[in-house]
Write a protein that holds these residues in place. Structure first.
Motif, mmCIF file in Angstrom:
data_model
loop_
_atom_site.group_PDB
_atom_site.id
_atom_site.type_symbol
_atom_site.label_atom_id
_atom_site.label_comp_id
_atom_site.label_asym_id
_atom_site.label_seq_id
_atom_site.Cartn_x
_atom_site.Cartn_y
_atom_site.Cartn_z
ATOM 1 N N PHE A 98 -1.347 -11.085 9.569
ATOM 2 C CA PHE A 98 -0.881 -10.627 8.262
ATOM 3 C C PHE A 98 0.397 -9.807 8.413
ATOM 4 N N THR A 101 3.497 -12.027 10.041
ATOM 5 C CA THR A 101 3.991 -13.035 9.109
ATOM 6 C C THR A 101 4.734 -12.381 7.957
ATOM 7 N N LEU A 102 4.190 -11.293 7.459
ATOM 8 C CA LEU A 102 4.827 -10.577 6.356
ATOM 9 C C LEU A 102 6.186 -10.019 6.781
ATOM 10 N N TYR A 131 6.249 -13.366 -1.194
ATOM 11 C CA TYR A 131 5.763 -13.524 0.179
ATOM 12 C C TYR A 131 4.598 -12.581 0.464
ATOM 13 N N ASN A 135 0.885 -14.012 1.481
ATOM 14 C CA ASN A 135 0.223 -13.587 2.718
ATOM 15 C C ASN A 135 -1.032 -12.782 2.436
ATOM 16 N N THR A 138 -3.795 -15.287 1.847
ATOM 17 C CA THR A 138 -4.229 -15.790 3.150
ATOM 18 C C THR A 138 -5.091 -14.764 3.871
#
Length: 147
Positions: A98, A101-102, A131, A135, A138
């Motif tokens: 997390f 990716t962020l 974004y 995320n 997810t």
């Protein structure tokens, strides 16, 4: 006293119109449909071309957890204390995924969407916010599997 030091000499004071952290939340609220479209675009296009599709949200951290358990738990014999190894590594994997990716997506947001910024006006903070939302969805899917 010189003319530069005399306050009465200056007739105009120039001040910034915006502060450093001027987020314009009203503009973001007015463009919530745009943010929803961007979230949908990002969420759908990430796994659209894969065979497993959204199931990859779950399989990716699980396979990483199995690898970490094998390497760090069985080969390197690193202790996780009283926490079971799969739970320890899975929680770390989903949190790190997390965060990383962020960070990567938000850092690249303005470069990747530069053509869109040049064509129309909208709050620039909408793209990184989309974004974050993508995320976070997810992350919630992976957290539900963890729980």
């Amino acid at each position: 006293m010189s003319r530069k030091e005399d306050k009465s000499y200056w007739t105009t004071t120039i001040k910034a119109k915006n502060t450093l952290f001027d987020f314009r939340f009203r503009e973001l609220l007015s463009s919530k449909e745009l943010i929803a479209v961007l979230v949908r675009r990002d969420f759908v296009t990430v796994y659209k071309q894969t065979i497993l599709g959204p199931l990859w949200f779950i399989l990716q951290p699980m396979l990483t957890t199995v690898m970490y358990t094998f390497v760090f738990g069985n080969i390197a014999k690193i202790s996780t204390g009283s926490i079971p190894q799969p739970l320890f590594y899975f929680s770390g994997t989903i949190l790190w995924t997390f965060f990383s990716t962020l960070l990567l997506k938000c850092a690249d947001a303005f470069i990747a969407n530069a053509p869109m910024f040049g064509k129309i006006y909208f709050p620039r903070l909408a793209v990184p916010l989309s974004y974050v939302a993508t995320n976070f969805i997810t992350f919630l899917i992976q957290l539900s599997v963890y729980i």
